[in-house]
Design a protein around this motif. Structure first.
Motif, PDB file in Angstrom:
ATOM      1  N   TRP A  50      -6.222   7.846  -1.509  1.00 11.76           N
ATOM      2  CA  TRP A  50      -7.398   7.625  -0.670  1.00 11.76           C
ATOM      3  C   TRP A  50      -8.484   8.607  -1.085  1.00 11.76           C
ATOM      4  O   TRP A  50      -8.181   9.774  -1.375  1.00 11.76           O
ATOM      5  N   GLU A  51      -9.715   8.123  -1.123  1.00 15.65           N
ATOM      6  CA  GLU A  51     -10.828   9.014  -1.468  1.00 15.65           C
ATOM      7  C   GLU A  51     -10.913  10.117  -0.405  1.00 15.65           C
ATOM      8  O   GLU A  51     -10.788   9.832   0.792  1.00 15.65           O
ATOM      9  N   GLU A  70       0.838  -1.204   0.000  1.00 10.63           N
ATOM     10  CA  GLU A  70       0.000   0.000   0.000  1.00 10.63           C
ATOM     11  C   GLU A  70       0.870   1.250   0.000  1.00 10.63           C
ATOM     12  O   GLU A  70       0.554   2.243  -0.634  1.00 10.63           O
ATOM     13  N   LEU A  71       1.972   1.172   0.749  1.00  8.31           N
ATOM     14  CA  LEU A  71       2.870   2.324   0.820  1.00  8.31           C
ATOM     15  C   LEU A  71       3.458   2.602  -0.564  1.00  8.31           C
ATOM     16  O   LEU A  71       3.507   3.752  -1.016  1.00  8.31           O
ATOM     17  N   MET A  91      -4.384  13.694   2.153  1.00  9.97           N
ATOM     18  CA  MET A  91      -4.835  12.445   2.758  1.00  9.97           C
ATOM     19  C   MET A  91      -3.906  11.297   2.351  1.00  9.97           C
ATOM     20  O   MET A  91      -3.521  10.465   3.175  1.00  9.97           O
ATOM     21  N   THR A  92      -3.542  11.283   1.068  1.00 17.06           N
ATOM     22  CA  THR A  92      -2.683  10.208   0.579  1.00 17.06           C
ATOM     23  C   THR A  92      -1.284  10.336   1.187  1.00 17.06           C
ATOM     24  O   THR A  92      -0.673   9.340   1.584  1.00 17.06           O
ATOM     25  N   ALA A  93      -0.790  11.588   1.291  1.00 20.59           N
ATOM     26  CA  ALA A  93       0.534  11.781   1.890  1.00 20.59           C
ATOM     27  C   ALA A  93       0.513  11.313   3.347  1.00 20.59           C
ATOM     28  O   ALA A  93       1.432  10.624   3.810  1.00 20.59           O
ATOM     29  N   MET A  94      -0.571  11.646   4.059  1.00 22.60           N
ATOM     30  CA  MET A  94      -0.634  11.240   5.473  1.00 22.60           C
ATOM     31  C   MET A  94      -0.807   9.732   5.596  1.00 22.60           C
ATOM     32  O   MET A  94      -0.245   9.106   6.498  1.00 22.60           O
ATOM     33  N   GLY A  95      -1.589   9.156   4.680  1.00 23.06           N
ATOM     34  CA  GLY A  95      -1.743   7.692   4.653  1.00 23.06           C
ATOM     35  C   GLY A  95      -0.389   7.030   4.509  1.00 23.06           C
ATOM     36  O   GLY A  95      -0.059   6.072   5.216  1.00 23.06           O
ATOM     37  N   TYR A 120      -5.529  13.066  12.660  1.00 24.51           N
ATOM     38  CA  TYR A 120      -5.525  12.512  14.017  1.00 24.51           C
ATOM     39  C   TYR A 120      -4.843  11.149  14.045  1.00 24.51           C
ATOM     40  O   TYR A 120      -4.052  10.857  14.944  1.00 24.51           O
ATOM     41  N   TRP A 121      -5.122  10.339  13.045  1.00 32.34           N
ATOM     42  CA  TRP A 121      -4.563   8.984  13.045  1.00 32.34           C
ATOM     43  C   TRP A 121      -3.028   9.019  12.995  1.00 32.34           C
ATOM     44  O   TRP A 121      -2.353   8.259  13.670  1.00 32.34           O
TER      45      TRP A 121
END
Lengths: 172, 830
Positions: free
Chosen positions: B656-657, B252-253, B671-675, B608-609
């Protein structure tokens, strides 16, 4: 036709069922949007846009009890998107200034000013309660919060309105 | 009954929402209480006014017809396609497995949407197309491109021939998916299925990914059950094999990083809204819509994306290439873009309402890049950026430093920006930049102010108080009056409290001791202004100065003795803020808000995550029950969301959506960068300047060097090298203590590799990295003209002591030899 049958047809993308939906809910959608953008023309445009989005995403509709919530949420997001796009130009405030309408009555003018100063979600709740006549439960479903939350919030808004009107009366 | 308790009931009464039983009680009270009775009449008046004031908010015309006209023709196709399926034909032709299990049911209607081809009972999607089949009980099947399914009459049996699909199945005990490989039995669950194989499907392979619930897989070998979060490969005649979580995380990364790589702009930056312009440039189909977000944060997002690449070990020197995108070049371009937009004051990013987010994130990326490469171009930039950060810090009423806010020194502080600033300062201090104690104490002091001692909950822009329903004073985007930011800023505080490894916490140097002596002398000065200045300067040394001040506590000059005592007192007070007994309570609070993927409620909160994971891993260095609880929830949430990662080979793949709570700001990009950053954390990488891998992890890894399996030994060695210089002391210790010849050999080899890597970095630095493009306009005389003073002790090129220049870090002789100007770092034209 029962409401459930109507809902089934709506889910399947039936135009007549959708027409019914527009008739029933257009003012609610308009008010939700107006609460955020505070401009009549823009609100009308966004109302159209909201229904178009709703038409294209009927497959997201599952529970007839959540119909209002679903529609309000599309309306709200459409309005918030519009407001966000306007922000860089910073034209929002002057643009809106005269819009809630002025009445001949001093008190009415004051109340409208107070309304303008509320936050958009509070305004939305006011419109749903006072103009749509929705119950706490219905508002809760439309705004995705709990019924007791609605009760508390309305009480706070009322108190705020009362205080603001009082203050204005004293200052005059 | 108290009037206060009844106030809210009056409001309920006005809305006809008060139960009859309570109405009586209220009316009785109103009769006897003038205050409440007055309140009722006031509220009634306010109500009447509001009704009148809002009565004109309605549509001026009926819009039904207008809207009907506007409905797109396309929707006609969307209106229902009802299939009445001929069951007999299906059963004969299509069911290779489990025929006897099917039960006949009433014919059902299906709703089919999207771009699909329907022939009889076969539903097919072609390249670049996607479709949704909705069963009558609201179960949903999303067909990805090139997928073919046949639907049984009962609609509780789906035959899948090829492609991939996501199933969201309601409570249907009889539901089956049959494939040429195996049969999948489910009941009330979500899962993804992908079928790969030749045209005849003789060597077909099935990938099953259980998103929630339980799935049973039956093939020729037997029946197997899988739980949520598990991903399985299966063929028709072998036992299914699970894909382990670590592999999945790595996969995933990789996909997330590749999505980020594909969406970089030509100039090296990334755009939150504009990233969509880069869709399709790398041969992927589809557009990454919606992007969401606000382009005001583009510079910050560029920083965040670079941090994701740096976290995964991609520096400008990285040679890694995937699908013709070289990650090293990409990071280099991104960094150059940030350096280019930095202005003379050190600020990175334009003047805007939220400029500190942009500045801090961009600076953090540059600092981390400097730490990894020691590239001198970056050194100067970090220096300037830190100065700007320090200037932007707020001061409290008593002149002490506090936190930061969206814009520099505006007087307001917030727990989010302050936390990001702490990360930048931590990273900078590790990179060898000087970070004054009072700057850090300001951070502690702000969080001290903002934390509620009872609960450990941190407020956003003020101290949290239990009277707030859930936390700080920020509203959720979904209209919920929920004060949603609470867990994120509480996590942020814990991250800010992770230890700083700064020189400023160590003993005073000789030069500093001299300085302290001078300042103590000044404390006895006649001029009160000089005395005040000396006191302020002394406080800046922090707790380290106390020992050096003690001899002067009873100085014969009462003025000096008094000042010394006041400095010691002030420093001790500042120490108070660094010792925080609330952290345990704060982390317990976080564990009440565990990550969970629920896009409908907008509870998804990657910000937050990410911080929560950093905080929990920072607090619990080993696998404690608390950390396990968090990790389990976090992994489940991420694995749940992985299904969002777009279709295989489509442009969206890896992203990520944007359904996150903050998507209206950072959109799909942030969002994708944080994911990616969260995944990196779990892969044991250094994230946002924080390295959470515990020394025990390293020790455990080193033990693996003695493993019987050569493959494990090789993997371990690779991992240790990828962790970097941190492992060096542990390896050296192992080298001394162990008698195992194999381990000694492996340790020496790893140490040698690390040394070579270091050398290579230094070589790059010495050879070219600090030389700028173009020629020096003054023929190398910038230095003399500016009169710049040297303060770096050794030359980065020849290591000669006491001669290097502060901005390029080489001595004059080396500069001359290289033919560059020591100040502007451009070539000297010969």
């Amino acid at each position: 036709m029962t409401r459930l049958e109507w809902f089934e047809d709506l889910k399947m993308g039936d135009r007549a069922a959708f027409e019914n939906l527009v008739k029933e809910t257009q003012n609610m959608v308009y008010r939700v949007i107006y609460a955020h953008v505070q401009d009549r023309t823009v609100s009308e445009d966004l109302t159209q846009e909201t229904f178009l989005k709703a038409w294209l995403s009927l497959n997201g509709l599952k529970d007839p009890l959540k119909l209002n919530g679903w529609l309000c949420s599309i309306a709200r997001h459409t309005a918030i998107d519009w407001v966000r796009k306007q922000r860089p130009q910073k034209t929002l405030v002057p643009h809106l200034s005269a819009d809630l309408g002025e009445g001949s009555d001093d008190l009415l003018i004051r109340a409208r000013r107070v309304l303008k100063e509320l936050d958009p979600y509070e305004r939305e709740m006011i419109f749903l309660r006072y103009q749509q006549g929705l119950s706490y439960k219905e508002i809760a479903a439309a705004m995705e919060m709990s019924s007791s939350g609605v009760g508390e919030k309305l009480f706070r808004i009322r108190a705020k309105m009362r205080e603001s009107i009082k203050k204005r009366e004293e200052s005059i | 009954m108290k009037c206060d308790d009844l106030r809210i009931k009056i409001s309920y009464y006005l809305d006809n929402e008060l139960p009859a039983s309570e109405q009586k009680e209220l009316l009785e009270h109103l009769d006897s209480c003038d205050t409440c009775s007055k309140l009722l009449s006031d509220l009634q008046q306010a109500d009447n006014l509001v009704t009148a004031a809002t009565s004109n908010v309605r549509l001026q015309k009926d819009m039904t017809l207008e809207i009907q006209r506007l409905l797109p023709n396309k929707a006609k196709r969307n209106t229902s396609r009802t299939l009445i399926i001929a069951a007999a034909i299906m059963l004969v032709v299509l069911t290779p497995l489990g025929l006897g299990l099917f039960q006949k049911q009433e014919p059902l209607r299906l709703v089919i949407r999207g771009n699909v081809e329907v022939t009889g009972n076969v539903i097919k999607t072609h390249k670049g197309q996607e479709g949704v089949v909705q069963l009558a009980d609201s179960s949903c099947i999303t067909l990805k491109e090139n997928t073919e399914i046949w639907v049984e009459r009962s609609s509780s049996v789906i035959h899948m021939l090829t492609g991939s699909a996501f199933f969201e199945i309601q409570n249907q005990p009889q539901f089956r998916v049959t494939t040429p490989v195996a049969q999948v039995r489910v009941n009330g669950t979500k899962f993804g299925l992908t079928l790969d194989g030749g045209a005849d499907m003789k060597v077909a392979m099935l990938t099953l990914f259980v998103i929630s619930g339980m799935v049973e897989l039956v093939n020729a070998k037997g029946s197997y059950s899988f739980l949520e979060g598990e991903k399985v490969f299966a063929t028709s005649n072998e036992s299914p094999s699970k894909i382990n979580v670590e592999d999945r995380r790595a996969l995933e990364l990789e996909r997330a990083l590749h999505w980020l790589a594909r969406h970089q702009n030509e100039d090296g930056s990334w755009s939150i809204v504009g990233c969509i312009k880069n869709c399709g440039k790398h041969g992927r189909s589809g557009k990454c819509e919606p992007t969401e977000g606000d382009d005001e944060y583009d510079v910050g997002a560029t920083g965040l994306v670079l941090l994701a690449f740096l976290g995964a070990g991609h520096t400008p020197e990285s040679k890694y290439e995937k699908n013709k995108i070289n990650y090293g070049n990409l990071v280099d371009k991104g960094l150059k873009y940030l350096l280019k937009i930095q202005d003379h004051s050190g600020r990175i990013g334009k003047e805007s309402d939220h400029l500190m987010y942009n500045h801090i994130l961009a600076s953090l990326a540059i600092t981390e890049a400097y730490l990894a490469t020691k590239d001198t171009r970056l050194h100067e930039s970090v220096d300037k950026a830190l100065n700007y950060l320090k200037k932007a810090q707020n001061f409290s009423g008593d002149g002490e430093r506090l936190g930061w806010r969206y814009i520099p020194r505006c007087g307001d502080n917030d727990s989010s920006v302050t936390g990001w600033a702490s990360m930048l300062l931590r990273s900078a201090s590790q990179a060898g930049f000087k970070v004054e104690v009072d700057v850090i104490v300001g951070i502690y002091k702000w969080y001290w102010e903002a934390t509620d001692g009872e609960t450990g909950v941190v407020g956003y822009d003020r101290r949290w108080e239990p009277k707030y329903p859930l936390g700080a004073v920020i509203r959720g985007l979904n209209g919920k009056d929920k004060f949603d930011i609470l867990p994120a800023v509480t996590a942020m505080k814990l991250v800010a409290y992770l230890p700083f490894r700064t020189e400023t916490m160590q003993e005073l140097s000789e030069k500093e001791i001299e300085q302290v002596k001078k300042l103590v002398k000044e404390l006895g000065d006649d001029d009160p202004l000089s005395r005040e200045k000396a006191r302020t300067e002394l406080k800046k040394f922090g707790p380290r100065v106390v020992e050096h001040l003690k001899p002067f506590v009873n100085d014969k000059d009462p003025e000096r003795a008094e000042s010394v005592r006041s400095v010691i007192q002030a420093v001790k007070v500042s120490v108070k803020f660094q010792k925080d007994e609330f952290s345990a309570r704060s982390v317990a609070k976080l564990l009440e808000f565990l990550p969970a993927w629920d896009e409908k409620s907008r509870e998804v909160d990657f910000y937050y995550w990410l911080l929560g994971t950093l905080a929990v891993h920072g607090m619990f260095k080993t696998e404690t029950p608390e950390r396990q609880k968090w990790d389990k929830a976090m992994m489940k949430a991420l694995i749940d969301s992985a299904r969002q990662n777009g279709e295989k080979d489509g442009c969206k793949e890896g992203s990520w959506e944007p359904v996150d709570r903050w998507s209206c700001k950072g959109g799909r990009l942030a969002m994708t960068a944080m994911g990616a950053l969260i995944l990196e954390l779990y892969q044991g990488m250094r994230v946002l300047g924080i390295y959470t891998r515990d020394k025990e992890d390293i020790v455990k890894l080193i033990k693996n060097l003695a493993h019987n399996d050569a493959k494990v030994r090789d993997e371990t060695a690779k991992k240790l090298v990828s962790i970097g210089d941190v492992v060096r002391p542990y390896l050296e210790k192992e080298l001394k203590e162990t008698n195992n010849e194999e381990v000694r050999k492996a340790c020496s080899q790893i140490l040698e590799t690390l040394r070579k890597n270091q050398e290579q970095r230094e070589k790059l630095l010495r050879d070219k990295k600090f030389i700028r493009d173009g020629n020096c306009s003054t023929g190398g005389k910038c230095f003399e003209e500016t009169g710049h003073t040297d303060d770096i002790k050794s030359c980065a090129r020849c290591s000669k002591e006491g001669a290097a220049h502060s901005c390029c870090r080489v001595c004059k002789d080396c500069a001359k030899e290289l033919g560059i100007c020591i100040t502007c770092r451009k070539k000297i034209a010969k």
